[in-house]
Write a protein that holds these residues in place. Structure first.
Motif, short mmCIF file in Angstrom:
data_model
loop_
_atom_site.label_atom_id
_atom_site.label_comp_id
_atom_site.label_asym_id
_atom_site.label_seq_id
_atom_site.Cartn_x
_atom_site.Cartn_y
_atom_site.Cartn_z
N GLU A 192 0.84 -1.20 0.00
CA GLU A 192 0.00 0.00 0.00
C GLU A 192 0.87 1.25 0.00
O GLU A 192 0.50 2.27 -0.60
N CYS A 193 2.04 1.18 0.63
CA CYS A 193 3.00 2.29 0.53
C CYS A 193 3.47 2.46 -0.91
O CYS A 193 3.67 3.58 -1.39
N HIS A 194 3.63 1.33 -1.59
CA HIS A 194 4.08 1.38 -2.98
C HIS A 194 3.07 2.10 -3.88
O HIS A 194 3.46 2.74 -4.87
N VAL A 195 1.78 2.01 -3.53
CA VAL A 195 0.76 2.75 -4.29
C VAL A 195 1.02 4.25 -4.17
O VAL A 195 0.88 5.00 -5.14
N ILE A 196 1.41 4.70 -2.98
CA ILE A 196 1.74 6.12 -2.79
C ILE A 196 2.96 6.49 -3.64
O ILE A 196 2.98 7.52 -4.33
N THR A 230 1.42 15.28 4.05
CA THR A 230 1.18 13.85 4.27
C THR A 230 0.63 13.21 3.01
O THR A 230 -0.04 13.86 2.21
N MET A 231 0.91 11.91 2.87
CA MET A 231 0.38 11.09 1.78
C MET A 231 -0.21 9.84 2.40
O MET A 231 0.48 9.15 3.17
N THR A 232 -1.45 9.53 2.09
CA THR A 232 -2.08 8.38 2.72
C THR A 232 -2.76 7.48 1.70
O THR A 232 -3.47 7.97 0.81
N TYR A 233 -2.52 6.19 1.80
CA TYR A 233 -3.29 5.20 1.04
C TYR A 233 -3.51 3.99 1.97
O TYR A 233 -2.55 3.34 2.38
N ALA A 251 9.24 9.18 -3.60
CA ALA A 251 8.79 7.82 -3.94
C ALA A 251 9.86 6.79 -3.62
O ALA A 251 9.57 5.73 -3.04
N ASP A 252 11.11 7.10 -3.97
CA ASP A 252 12.19 6.13 -3.73
C ASP A 252 12.42 5.90 -2.24
O ASP A 252 12.69 4.78 -1.81
N VAL A 253 12.31 6.96 -1.43
CA VAL A 253 12.49 6.81 0.01
C VAL A 253 11.36 5.93 0.59
O VAL A 253 11.61 5.03 1.39
N ILE A 254 10.12 6.17 0.14
CA ILE A 254 8.99 5.34 0.61
C ILE A 254 9.23 3.88 0.24
O ILE A 254 9.06 2.98 1.06
N ASP A 255 9.65 3.66 -1.01
CA ASP A 255 9.88 2.28 -1.47
C ASP A 255 11.08 1.64 -0.80
O ASP A 255 11.26 0.43 -0.87
N TRP A 256 11.94 2.44 -0.19
CA TRP A 256 13.05 1.88 0.57
C TRP A 256 12.65 1.60 2.03
O TRP A 256 12.82 0.50 2.54
#
Ligand SMILES: *[C@@H]1O[C@H](CO)[C@@H](O)[C@H](O)[C@H]1NC(C)=O
Ligand SMILES: *[C@@H]1O[C@H](CO)[C@@H](O)[C@H](O)[C@H]1NC(C)=O
Length: 189
Positions: free
Chosen positions: A94-98, A124-127, A150-155
């Motif tokens: 679900e983080c990857h969707v963000i 903030t970003m929420t999914y 995006a890259d930080v979230i995916d990490w």
């Protein structure tokens, strides 16, 4: 960016609980109010909020330099901290969707976004189960790249899970002028 991030997984350490507000969805600071809200991504399903904190911004660190002008912090390194213990973190899918929504907006809206200071220093970003937010801890506005966000979230999301005895985490800029956090949207970290 991925190569850059791979040597960033520095500390798998417990960090003190900073936010003690009641558990409501997306609650990250005391006296939180929403300045603006919109939805991003191809399916317009990722909620974006600029938020304000009545009791002051949720700084975890003091900014160390005075930079009155807008500072572009794209490509800057950050250090990952996972929050212990394991259990109840965000679903990395679900983080990857963000992250994908941010990449989509980078292509369709613009590569950069601006983040203010003072009581308007948090976006903030929420999914679903995943909440990610960017906090500007500098004294002036910052500009950041959506693809870097995006890259930080995916990490952080997949690397701060139960296998790492964690439930989300953050990535703090090396100069501490900003950080990005990834956590469960309905539970405090
Ligand atoms: C997020 O936290 C809630 C409340 O603690 C929990 O019920 C849920 O399972 C968590 N989400 C995930 C993906 O673990
Ligand atoms: C909050 O900051 C954003 C980004 O800099 C800006 O676009 C917006 O106008 C600000 N809102 C307020 C109420 O200051």
């Amino acid at each position: 960016m991925y190569l850059k991030l791979t040597h960033l997984l520095a500390v798998l350490a417990a960090v003190p609980a900073v936010f003690s507000s009641p558990i409501v969805e997306n609650s990250i600071c005391a006296g939180q109010s929403t300045i603006s809200e919109s939805f991003i991504g191809k399916d317009k399903n990722v909620k974006v909020q600029y938020i304000s904190c009545a009791a002051g911004p949720p700084d975890t660190f003091q900014a160390r330099s005075v930079k009155p002008r807008q500072t572009n912090v794209c490509g800057k390194t950050c250090n990952t901290n996972c929050f212990t213990p394991s259990g109840g973190g965000p679903d990395p899918n679900e983080c990857h969707v963000i992250a994908d929504a941010l990449r989509y907006e980078s292509q369709n809206t613009g590569a950069l976004f601006q983040i203010g200071t003072g009581t308007n220093n948090t976006i903030t970003m929420t999914y679903r189960s995943c909440l990610s937010f960017f906090v500007n801890q500098d004294f002036g506005p910052e500009v950041y790249c959506r693809t870097d966000f995006a890259d930080v979230i995916d990490w952080v999301a997949p690397h701060c899970q139960s296998a790492q005895n964690a439930h989300g985490g953050n990535c703090v800029a090396s100069d501490q002028t900003w950080y990005i956090q990834v956590q469960n949207s309905t539970a405090p970290h």
